[in-house]
Design a protein around this motif. Structure first.
Motif, mmCIF file in Angstrom:
data_model
loop_
_atom_site.group_PDB
_atom_site.id
_atom_site.type_symbol
_atom_site.label_atom_id
_atom_site.label_comp_id
_atom_site.label_asym_id
_atom_site.label_seq_id
_atom_site.Cartn_x
_atom_site.Cartn_y
_atom_site.Cartn_z
ATOM 1 N N GLN A 32 -0.662 2.435 1.481
ATOM 2 C CA GLN A 32 -0.238 1.735 2.705
ATOM 3 C C GLN A 32 0.873 0.733 2.392
ATOM 4 O O GLN A 32 1.845 0.627 3.148
ATOM 5 N N ALA A 33 0.757 0.019 1.292
ATOM 6 C CA ALA A 33 1.775 -0.971 0.910
ATOM 7 C C ALA A 33 3.104 -0.294 0.597
ATOM 8 O O ALA A 33 4.167 -0.782 1.002
ATOM 9 N N SER A 56 9.150 1.627 5.154
ATOM 10 C CA SER A 56 9.234 1.800 6.616
ATOM 11 C C SER A 56 8.899 3.235 7.010
ATOM 12 O O SER A 56 9.464 3.780 7.958
ATOM 13 N N GLY A 57 7.998 3.849 6.250
ATOM 14 C CA GLY A 57 7.541 5.188 6.576
ATOM 15 C C GLY A 57 8.569 6.283 6.395
ATOM 16 O O GLY A 57 8.456 7.353 6.983
ATOM 17 N N PRO A 79 2.236 -0.462 -10.972
ATOM 18 C CA PRO A 79 2.137 -1.428 -9.879
ATOM 19 C C PRO A 79 2.931 -0.951 -8.656
ATOM 20 O O PRO A 79 3.776 -0.055 -8.754
ATOM 21 N N LYS A 80 2.658 -1.565 -7.544
ATOM 22 C CA LYS A 80 3.298 -1.208 -6.276
ATOM 23 C C LYS A 80 4.822 -1.224 -6.379
ATOM 24 O O LYS A 80 5.496 -0.354 -5.823
ATOM 25 N N GLN A 81 5.375 -2.162 -7.115
ATOM 26 C CA GLN A 81 6.823 -2.297 -7.221
ATOM 27 C C GLN A 81 7.460 -1.117 -7.946
ATOM 28 O O GLN A 81 8.661 -0.889 -7.819
ATOM 29 N N ALA A 82 6.691 -0.380 -8.719
ATOM 30 C CA ALA A 82 7.225 0.753 -9.480
ATOM 31 C C ALA A 82 7.045 2.071 -8.742
ATOM 32 O O ALA A 82 7.399 3.123 -9.263
ATOM 33 N N LEU A 83 6.504 2.010 -7.522
ATOM 34 C CA LEU A 83 6.270 3.212 -6.725
ATOM 35 C C LEU A 83 7.234 3.280 -5.555
ATOM 36 O O LEU A 83 7.771 2.261 -5.118
ATOM 37 N N THR A 84 7.440 4.474 -5.063
ATOM 38 C CA THR A 84 8.307 4.674 -3.913
ATOM 39 C C THR A 84 7.742 5.788 -3.055
ATOM 40 O O THR A 84 6.895 6.557 -3.495
ATOM 41 N N ALA A 85 8.189 5.865 -1.821
ATOM 42 C CA ALA A 85 7.749 6.913 -0.901
ATOM 43 C C ALA A 85 8.614 8.149 -1.099
ATOM 44 O O ALA A 85 9.837 8.051 -1.157
#
Length: 109
Positions: A15-16, A22-23, A73-79
């Motif tokens: 979700q984060a 922005s989806g 961590p979240k900062q190292a992930l992308t959509a």
């Protein structure tokens, strides 16, 4: 953006990542496409039938085993949309194979 349906095992991380994106798929060409017509970013958005996934932002890390990628961590992930993710992963695999020197054959004598 419409409501997001999180993966079954989501702990809030997915979700984060989707909120930060922005989806929308965050690929900017690592898949091999320029995405020029869309301002340099993939136009695919999260919706039923075209779900996005959260995966490492660095293409080389797309080759990591799932348990290592899941620890990022979240900062190292992308959509990623599936086509961009798969193409980026394939390109990273080819680049890694090109950087690996060929194995020397075993000598018989």
């Amino acid at each position: 953006m419409t409501a997001r349906t999180a993966p079954l095992a989501d702990t809030g991380l997915w979700q984060a990542v989707m909120a930060a994106a922005s989806g929308r798929c965050q690929c900017r060409g690592t898949c091999g496409k320029t995405h020029k017509a869309d301002g340099g970013r993939c136009p695919r958005e999260h919706r039923p039938g075209a779900e996005l996934l959260a995966a490492p932002a660095e293409p080389a890390q797309l080759l990591w085993p799932a348990h290592q990628a899941a620890a990022l961590p979240k900062q190292a992930l992308t959509a990623w949309c599936a086509p961009c993710h798969d193409a980026s992963r394939s390109r990273a695999r080819r680049a890694a194979e090109a950087d690996t020197p060929p194995a020397e054959p075993d000598a018989l004598f």
